[in-house]
Write an enzyme that holds these catalytic residues in place. Structure first.
Site, short mmCIF file in Angstrom:
data_model
loop_
_atom_site.label_atom_id
_atom_site.label_comp_id
_atom_site.label_asym_id
_atom_site.label_seq_id
_atom_site.Cartn_x
_atom_site.Cartn_y
_atom_site.Cartn_z
CG HIS A 82 27.80 56.63 1.54
ND1 HIS A 82 28.00 55.53 2.37
CD2 HIS A 82 26.62 56.98 1.86
CE1 HIS A 82 27.29 55.13 2.85
NE2 HIS A 82 26.12 55.96 2.69
CG HIS A 112 29.65 54.60 5.09
ND1 HIS A 112 29.80 54.06 4.16
CD2 HIS A 112 28.81 53.95 6.14
CE1 HIS A 112 29.41 53.04 4.36
NE2 HIS A 112 28.74 52.94 5.41
CD GLU A 117 27.82 55.98 -2.24
OE1 GLU A 117 28.84 56.51 -1.92
OE2 GLU A 117 27.60 54.91 -1.76
CG ASP A 174 32.42 56.44 2.55
OD1 ASP A 174 32.65 55.64 3.44
OD2 ASP A 174 31.34 56.74 2.02
ZN LIG Z 1 30.04 54.73 2.14
#
Ligand SMILES: [Zn+2]
Length: 198
Positions: free
Chosen positions: A44, A162, A126, A172
């Site tokens: 992400h 994602h 992330e 993303d």
């Molecule tokens: Zn995401």
């Protein structure tokens, strides 16, 4: 601190927690289904406010400690309870928020490699950034290191964005993420060389 200095030398696990990275224990997690096969890493991007780096707001969001009144953008995500297993800063520093044996809340409605509910059996990573824009060399280096660390403990065989597991709903990490670059880094380690990327 540069990316190389911020990246620990060797990966050591204590249960589902990776040692020698920064830890904050998010309340946003739950159990995985019985016999979940953790075979997917979901990549992400996030920054809060969007496009601003190093604010600490991402960590606050995952800890349910974000001041919703601190920025107009936060009104649109007020009350959101989410998490990821890992967050990699622009400098390549790695933070862990959820035990990898547990289910973090990062993917939402999703499907990949023929299975739905990707939170059940994936690791959420992330990258600090803004979807569509580029990421830092230190982030690729730390991401590759993290993937190799994950491969020591979990039977991961796939990585996807994602945007791939929730197409039409999520964007993303976006066009600025260099998948061939990640593939090249993963190919350098026997533990990750077989991973399938989008
Ligand atoms: Zn995401």
């Amino acid at each position: 601190m540069g990316g190389s200095e911020s990246r620990p030398a060797s990966a050591v696990w204590q249960g589902g927690w990776l040692q020698n990275v920064r830890h904050l224990a998010s309340p946003n997690f739950g159990p995985r289904p019985d016999q979940a096969c953790i075979d997917l890493a979901v990549i992400h991007s996030i920054s809060l406010p969007p496009g601003e780096y190093g604010t600490g707001a991402v960590q606050q969001l995952f800890m349910n400690q974000l001041d919703w009144n601190a920025h107009p953008y936060y009104q649109g995500i007020r009350g959101l309870e989410v998490s990821a297993h890992f967050f990699i800063t622009r400098a390549g520093e790695i933070w862990q928020f959820v035990d990898c044996d547990a289910r973090a809340w990062h993917a939402g409605a999703s499907a990949w490699r023929g299975r739905e509910r990707c939170n059940d059996d994936s690791i959420g990573i992330e990258l600090e950034g803004l979807e569509g824009l580029i990421f830092e060399p230190a982030q690729y280096a730390s991401l590759a290191w993290l993937c190799q660390a994950l491969a020591l403990r979990y039977p991961i065989a796939h990585a996807a964005g994602h945007e791939h597991i929730a197409p039409g709903r999520k964007l993303d990490p976006g066009a600025g993420f260099d998948w061939p670059r990640l593939a090249g880094l993963l190919a350098q380690d026997q533990a990750t060389a077989g991973w399938r990327l989008p």
